[in-house]
Motif scaffolding. Structure first.
Motif, short mmCIF file in Angstrom:
data_model
loop_
_atom_site.label_atom_id
_atom_site.label_comp_id
_atom_site.label_asym_id
_atom_site.label_seq_id
_atom_site.Cartn_x
_atom_site.Cartn_y
_atom_site.Cartn_z
N ILE A 190 0.97 -1.46 0.21
CA ILE A 190 0.06 0.00 0.21
C ILE A 190 1.08 1.34 -0.18
N ALA A 191 1.59 0.89 0.89
CA ALA A 191 2.84 2.68 0.85
C ALA A 191 3.16 2.68 -0.27
N VAL A 192 4.12 2.05 -0.73
CA VAL A 192 4.69 1.54 -2.27
C VAL A 192 3.86 2.45 -3.63
N LEU A 193 2.17 1.98 -3.64
CA LEU A 193 1.76 1.93 -3.90
C LEU A 193 0.73 3.98 -4.02
N LEU A 194 0.83 4.00 -2.98
CA LEU A 194 0.68 5.62 -2.14
C LEU A 194 1.59 5.92 -2.00
N GLY A 195 2.49 6.01 -1.74
CA GLY A 195 3.52 7.12 -2.03
C GLY A 195 4.97 7.17 -2.66
N GLY A 196 4.20 5.85 -3.91
CA GLY A 196 5.00 6.93 -4.71
C GLY A 196 7.01 5.73 -4.64
N VAL A 197 6.70 4.64 -4.10
CA VAL A 197 8.44 5.44 -3.32
C VAL A 197 8.57 3.52 -3.71
N GLY A 198 9.77 2.88 -3.37
CA GLY A 198 10.29 1.30 -4.03
C GLY A 198 9.70 0.64 -2.43
N ALA A 199 10.05 -0.36 -2.71
CA ALA A 199 9.24 -1.31 -1.50
C ALA A 199 10.14 -1.59 -0.06
N ALA A 208 9.73 2.53 1.19
CA ALA A 208 8.38 1.73 1.97
C ALA A 208 8.78 1.21 3.25
N ARG A 209 9.44 0.40 3.46
CA ARG A 209 10.05 -0.21 4.83
C ARG A 209 10.61 0.97 5.43
N ARG A 210 11.35 1.52 4.65
CA ARG A 210 11.90 2.29 5.97
C ARG A 210 11.36 3.22 6.69
N ARG A 211 9.70 3.88 5.88
CA ARG A 211 9.61 4.94 6.57
C ARG A 211 7.89 4.27 7.77
N LEU A 212 7.87 2.45 6.91
CA LEU A 212 6.86 2.10 8.13
C LEU A 212 8.16 2.44 9.41
N ASP A 213 8.79 1.10 9.31
CA ASP A 213 9.69 1.62 10.62
C ASP A 213 9.65 2.44 11.22
N ALA A 214 10.20 3.84 10.50
CA ALA A 214 10.30 5.54 10.87
C ALA A 214 9.52 5.69 11.94
N THR A 258 0.99 9.40 5.54
CA THR A 258 1.76 11.35 6.01
C THR A 258 2.57 12.39 5.98
N ASP A 259 4.25 11.29 6.28
CA ASP A 259 5.45 11.19 5.97
C ASP A 259 5.08 11.37 4.44
N LEU A 260 5.04 10.55 4.16
CA LEU A 260 5.59 10.45 2.46
C LEU A 260 4.74 11.51 1.42
N GLY A 261 3.87 12.11 2.16
CA GLY A 261 2.80 13.51 1.63
C GLY A 261 1.69 12.16 0.95
N THR A 262 1.19 11.94 1.17
CA THR A 262 0.07 11.46 0.83
C THR A 262 -1.26 10.85 1.93
N GLN A 263 -2.60 11.02 1.63
CA GLN A 263 -3.29 10.74 3.09
C GLN A 263 -4.11 9.43 2.53
N GLY A 264 -4.09 8.80 2.03
CA GLY A 264 -4.33 8.13 1.49
C GLY A 264 -5.75 8.29 0.11
N GLU A 265 -5.90 9.73 -0.50
CA GLU A 265 -6.60 10.28 -0.93
C GLU A 265 -6.78 8.90 -2.12
N HIS A 266 -5.97 8.88 -2.30
CA HIS A 266 -6.59 7.36 -3.72
C HIS A 266 -6.87 6.31 -3.63
N HIS A 267 -8.08 6.31 -2.22
CA HIS A 267 -8.52 4.94 -2.00
C HIS A 267 -9.52 4.86 -2.80
N ALA A 268 -9.95 4.00 -3.14
CA ALA A 268 -11.55 3.84 -3.88
C ALA A 268 -12.36 4.60 -4.24
N HIS A 269 -12.99 4.33 -2.16
CA HIS A 269 -14.05 4.89 -2.60
C HIS A 269 -14.34 6.51 -2.38
N HIS A 270 -13.18 7.33 -2.62
CA HIS A 270 -13.10 8.48 -2.29
C HIS A 270 -13.21 9.22 -3.61
#
Length: 313
Positions: free
Chosen positions: A273-282, A285-291, A301-313
């Motif tokens: 999910i972080a790869v797709l919404l954050g536009g970063v590599g795995a 994505a793992r580094r940000r999740l760990d942080a 939020t750190d990657l500058g996305t609030q999940g606005e790509h959610h299918a229902h939005h």
């Protein structure tokens, strides 16, 4: 024995309700209606203890963040419900099996067979808690419908001495177990359809409370994103299919992109999910999740996305 007889007689969980005395005389549908009517009050009884449940979740969460464990201890039905709740955490939330532990009087054999007399030993409650070497980061939840099971009380008393946070989950007010624990959660569900058969309403009430404690602790720990199971472990085909659906639901990405992200993330839902919404590599994505302690919402939020790509939005 007379003392025990009298003290059991004063417990709501042991009371005989005349409303159910025709249970063996009515037809099956009517008997089912009686049980259903009795069950209807359980959620309302749980509602009355929600502040205590919330406090338990917050106490468990703050300790688990520092590496603590959640330990359930009970005999009979209460013990089985604790073991059930503990055993469902690894597949649902990808927790280490040592993280949520269910202890039952009489040990593993007691899961399928009634082990006579096992619940009567406070010393056994002491012993199992010592064996786990619990400390101030751990929480021990004693479970007992009557609130007077020596095994559960012993486990809680010993855990308190060892510095744990302790909870007493019972179905009678002013219970011995509640008094022994730092926090009492007493869900008073009243007399059972079959007098004294506490696997019924009392068991249902305990299951509801245990569901809340484990689930909401995991939510607080970042094991979910929105109301999606993002930490599940794809150990079989059903879970692999669910993982795929969760990634698509959370991101609204095209099927091929979901496939690619999951492959890149080695099947880790959160990472994909972080790869797709954050536009970063795995790796990133793992580094940000760990942080962010594994909390996907914070990592996004750190990657500058609030999940606005959610299918229902």
């Amino acid at each position: 024995m007379t003392g025990l007889r009298e003290s059991l007689g004063s417990l709501a969980t042991e009371a005989v309700d005349p409303a159910f005395e025709a249970l063996d005389a009515v037809d099956t549908l009517e008997a089912a209606r009686m049980m259903n009517q009795a069950d209807a009050g359980v959620a309302a009884a749980v509602e009355r203890v929600l502040p205590q449940v919330a406090r338990a979740v917050d106490e468990v969460t703050s300790r688990m963040r520092r590496g603590g464990r959640l330990v359930y201890a009970g005999a009979g039905t209460a013990g089985r419900l604790g073991v059930l709740d503990a055993s469902e955490c690894p597949p649902t939330f990808d927790t280490d099996p040592a993280c949520v532990v269910g202890l039952i009087a009489g040990g593993e054999r007691a899961l399928t067979t009634a082990v006579e007399g096992a619940e009567d030993s406070r010393v056994e409650g002491f012993r199992v808690v010592d064996e786990l070497a619990v400390d101030e980061l751990d929480t021990v939840v004693g479970i007992s419908a009557s609130g007077r099971t020596p095994y559960a009380i012993g486990a809680v008393e010993r855990a308190a001495v060892r510095g744990c946070f302790t909870v007493g989950l019972a179905c009678n007010a002013g219970s011995d177990l509640g008094r022994a624990a730092e926090l009492a959660i007493e869900v008073v569900v009243g007399p059972e359809v079959i007098a004294g058969s506490t696997r019924l309403k009392a068991g249902t009430a305990q299951k509801l409370v245990l569901n809340m404690i484990s689930t909401l602790t995991m939510v607080r720990l970042g094991k979910t994103y929105q109301n999606l199971m993002v930490d599940l472990r794809a150990t079989n085909e059903k879970l692999a299919a669910r993982s795929w659906r969760i990634v698509r639901e959370a991101t609204g990405a095209a099927d091929a992109d979901v496939d690619r992200a999951l492959a890149e993330a080695d099947g880790e839902v959160k990472t994909a999910i972080a790869v797709l919404l954050g536009g970063v590599g795995a790796g990133e994505a793992r580094r940000r999740l760990d942080a962010h302690g594994g909390v996907l919402r914070d990592a996004l939020t750190d990657l500058g996305t609030q999940g606005e790509h959610h299918a229902h939005h």
